[in-house]
Write a protein that holds these residues in place. Structure first.
Motif, PDB file in Angstrom:
ATOM      1  N   TYR A 164      46.048   6.424  12.005  1.00 44.47           N
ATOM      2  CA  TYR A 164      46.958   5.338  11.658  1.00 44.47           C
ATOM      3  C   TYR A 164      46.411   3.955  11.988  1.00 44.47           C
ATOM      4  O   TYR A 164      46.839   2.960  11.395  1.00 44.47           O
ATOM      5  CB  TYR A 164      48.296   5.532  12.383  1.00 44.47           C
ATOM      6  CG  TYR A 164      49.134   6.630  11.792  1.00 44.47           C
ATOM      7  CD1 TYR A 164      50.094   6.354  10.819  1.00 44.47           C
ATOM      8  CD2 TYR A 164      48.955   7.946  12.183  1.00 44.47           C
ATOM      9  CE1 TYR A 164      50.852   7.359  10.262  1.00 44.47           C
ATOM     10  CE2 TYR A 164      49.712   8.962  11.626  1.00 44.47           C
ATOM     11  CZ  TYR A 164      50.662   8.664  10.667  1.00 44.47           C
ATOM     12  OH  TYR A 164      51.407   9.670  10.106  1.00 44.47           O
ATOM     13  N   ASN A 165      45.494   3.878  12.940  1.00 44.60           N
ATOM     14  CA  ASN A 165      45.080   2.567  13.436  1.00 44.60           C
ATOM     15  C   ASN A 165      43.580   2.301  13.340  1.00 44.60           C
ATOM     16  O   ASN A 165      43.138   1.197  13.654  1.00 44.60           O
ATOM     17  CB  ASN A 165      45.525   2.404  14.900  1.00 44.60           C
ATOM     18  CG  ASN A 165      47.028   2.453  15.047  1.00 44.60           C
ATOM     19  OD1 ASN A 165      47.714   1.441  14.847  1.00 44.60           O
ATOM     20  ND2 ASN A 165      47.566   3.611  15.394  1.00 44.60           N
TER      21      ASN A 165
ATOM     22  N   ASP B 120      48.776   0.404  24.177  1.00 40.16           N
ATOM     23  CA  ASP B 120      48.895   0.875  22.796  1.00 40.16           C
ATOM     24  C   ASP B 120      49.516   2.262  22.706  1.00 40.16           C
ATOM     25  O   ASP B 120      50.251   2.562  21.761  1.00 40.16           O
ATOM     26  CB  ASP B 120      47.510   0.908  22.144  1.00 40.16           C
ATOM     27  CG  ASP B 120      46.862  -0.469  22.109  1.00 40.16           C
ATOM     28  OD1 ASP B 120      47.351  -1.334  21.364  1.00 40.16           O
ATOM     29  OD2 ASP B 120      45.876  -0.679  22.845  1.00 40.16           O
TER      30      ASP B 120
ATOM     31  N   PRO C 244      41.692   0.884  22.247  1.00 41.65           N
ATOM     32  CA  PRO C 244      43.103   0.959  22.638  1.00 41.65           C
ATOM     33  C   PRO C 244      43.282   1.304  24.116  1.00 41.65           C
ATOM     34  O   PRO C 244      42.413   1.920  24.744  1.00 41.65           O
ATOM     35  CB  PRO C 244      43.661   2.063  21.739  1.00 41.65           C
ATOM     36  CG  PRO C 244      42.679   2.187  20.613  1.00 41.65           C
ATOM     37  CD  PRO C 244      41.344   1.848  21.193  1.00 41.65           C
TER      38      PRO C 244
ATOM     39  N   TYR D 140      46.271   8.953  16.527  1.00 41.99           N
ATOM     40  CA  TYR D 140      46.384   7.498  16.598  1.00 41.99           C
ATOM     41  C   TYR D 140      45.304   6.836  15.742  1.00 41.99           C
ATOM     42  O   TYR D 140      45.556   5.833  15.058  1.00 41.99           O
ATOM     43  CB  TYR D 140      46.268   7.040  18.052  1.00 41.99           C
ATOM     44  CG  TYR D 140      46.449   5.553  18.256  1.00 41.99           C
ATOM     45  CD1 TYR D 140      47.716   5.004  18.448  1.00 41.99           C
ATOM     46  CD2 TYR D 140      45.348   4.687  18.267  1.00 41.99           C
ATOM     47  CE1 TYR D 140      47.888   3.639  18.636  1.00 41.99           C
ATOM     48  CE2 TYR D 140      45.513   3.332  18.452  1.00 41.99           C
ATOM     49  CZ  TYR D 140      46.775   2.818  18.634  1.00 41.99           C
ATOM     50  OH  TYR D 140      46.940   1.451  18.813  1.00 41.99           O
ATOM     51  N   GLU D 141      44.100   7.404  15.757  1.00 47.96           N
ATOM     52  CA  GLU D 141      42.994   6.844  14.970  1.00 47.96           C
ATOM     53  C   GLU D 141      43.291   6.898  13.477  1.00 47.96           C
ATOM     54  O   GLU D 141      42.908   5.992  12.727  1.00 47.96           O
ATOM     55  CB  GLU D 141      41.708   7.595  15.285  1.00 47.96           C
ATOM     56  CG  GLU D 141      40.482   7.020  14.600  1.00 47.96           C
ATOM     57  CD  GLU D 141      39.210   7.744  14.997  1.00 47.96           C
ATOM     58  OE1 GLU D 141      38.123   7.145  14.865  1.00 47.96           O
ATOM     59  OE2 GLU D 141      39.292   8.908  15.432  1.00 47.96           O
TER      60      GLU D 141
END
Length: 381
Positions: free
Chosen positions: A355-356, A234, A99, A352-353
């Protein structure tokens, strides 16, 4: 930041409360709208008429080995080239794909922790996974004046480093009036039509998404939106500061689309012993970075506030206290504020990790405890 009462939904409660809120938010699927370019009539000042103070020499930034390329804001919006609003964009490519983070300091030139954090990133960090775009001084023109900083007596600040004392500009909250057409009595935000005080036309954090041919400040906002769009950003973070009694000290403000991600980050910060409130914008927060970024693109948008002692208010009339030290304050020294900001960035990455399934990975940065023990200058070039 300089907002008072009622602008954000503020939460600084128990872990149980934040966890309960997070559980509820996980059931909500929020999707931002697509970015659209905007155009209207307006103008940037003729370069021949700009302030002689507006030169590219006010900030001592010494890029480290992690910097792959140095661009300019004008690379994303050519009308800014040669203007007092043009500013450097440091590109840091990772060893592995991942990202992209856009990190802004200096939206307000007197909020120096964000500027210092961004400079430390440029000088120290290595990107292992992903990509980092850093703008240490987002509103460059604001750094050329400090008459609206609440502390016009402070024109610079110094940091002691292993190579000697380094001096940095302590700027103002808004674009230098010499670098933009005169303020009107009222500023009408585009495209919402919301009416604000005239001087807010020079506040970068009130004019997003900007205009391609608007005022100087609107064109800066437009160019930053172009970075988010063109560079497939991102995560975007805008680093701010507020006064100790402002109601915004030490908080993470999330776009409503990513409040649950912000809640995870705040919980992890609490595990580290860092007390950061979780705030999220209400619908009236028009023109603010994290609000417009997240509403108009798919970026995970956040704004971070730390506490600048030089921004303390005295009484209800917002009269500044005149003795706050923005660097060496005993309760909120600069190294503590930078440590909080770096820790918040890391915890946003981890959230963030979740969720993504991926995250940026940075190395060669000091920990919270190392910054408190050694000071921020110890880790600068």
């Amino acid at each position: 930041m300089n907002l008072k009462g009622g602008n954000f939904m503020r939460i600084r409660s128990s872990r149980l409360f934040v966890s309960a809120m997070l559980s509820a938010l996980l059931m909500v699927n929020c999707v931002g709208t697509a970015f659209a370019s905007t155009v209207c009539d307006g103008q940037i000042m003729d370069p021949a008429a700009i302030s002689q103070e507006s030169e590219f020499s006010l900030h001592d930034i010494r890029p480290g080995s992690g910097v792959s390329e140095i661009k300019w804001l004008s690379d994303y919006h050519s009308s800014l080239k040669g203007s007092p609003a043009d500013t450097r964009v440091y590109v840091m490519e990772g060893k592995e794909d991942g990202p992209t983070l856009l990190l802004l300091g200096g939206t307000h030139g007197n909020e120096i922790a964000g500027i210092t954090t961004a400079i430390l990133m440029v000088e120290r960090a290595n990107v292992e996974v992903g990509r980092l775009l850093v703008i240490p001084v987002a509103n460059y023109s604001a750094s050329t004046q400090n008459l609206d900083s609440m502390r016009p007596d402070i024109t610079e600040f110094q940091i002691e480093t292993p190579t000697g004392v380094r001096t940095f500009r302590y700027g103002g909250r808004r674009t230098n009036p010499k670098d933009q057409v005169p303020d009107e009595d009222q500023f009408i935000h585009y495209p919402s039509g919301m009416v604000m005080s005239g001087d807010e036309s020079r506040n970068l954090n009130r004019v997003y998404p900007g205009k391609s041919d608007g005022t100087t400040t609107q064109q800066v906002a437009y160019a930053i939106m172009q970075i988010i769009d063109q560079e497939d950003v991102d995560i975007a973070m805008d680093m701010h500061e507020a006064g100790p009694n402002s109601g915004l000290d030490y908080c993470l403000i999330a776009n409503p689309n990513v409040v649950s991600m912000g809640a995870l980050a705040v919980l992890e910060l609490a595990d580290m012993g860092i007390d950061l409130a979780l705030d999220f914008s209400n619908p009236n927060n028009i023109g603010l970075s994290h609000r417009e970024w997240g509403d108009r693109t798919d970026v995970a948008a956040f704004l971070v506030e730390t506490t600048n002692p030089a921004q303390e208010w005295k009484g209800l009339d917002v009269v500044p206290m005149n003795d706050g030290d923005p660097v060496g304050d005993s309760e909120n020294p600069l190294e503590k504020r930078v440590a909080v900001e770096l820790s918040t960035i890391e915890c946003i990455f981890r959230a963030y990790e979740v969720y993504n399934g991926e995250r940026p990975v940075l190395s060669n940065l000091p920990t919270y405890d190392e910054l408190i023990e050694n000071g921020v200058g110890y880790y600068m070039n």
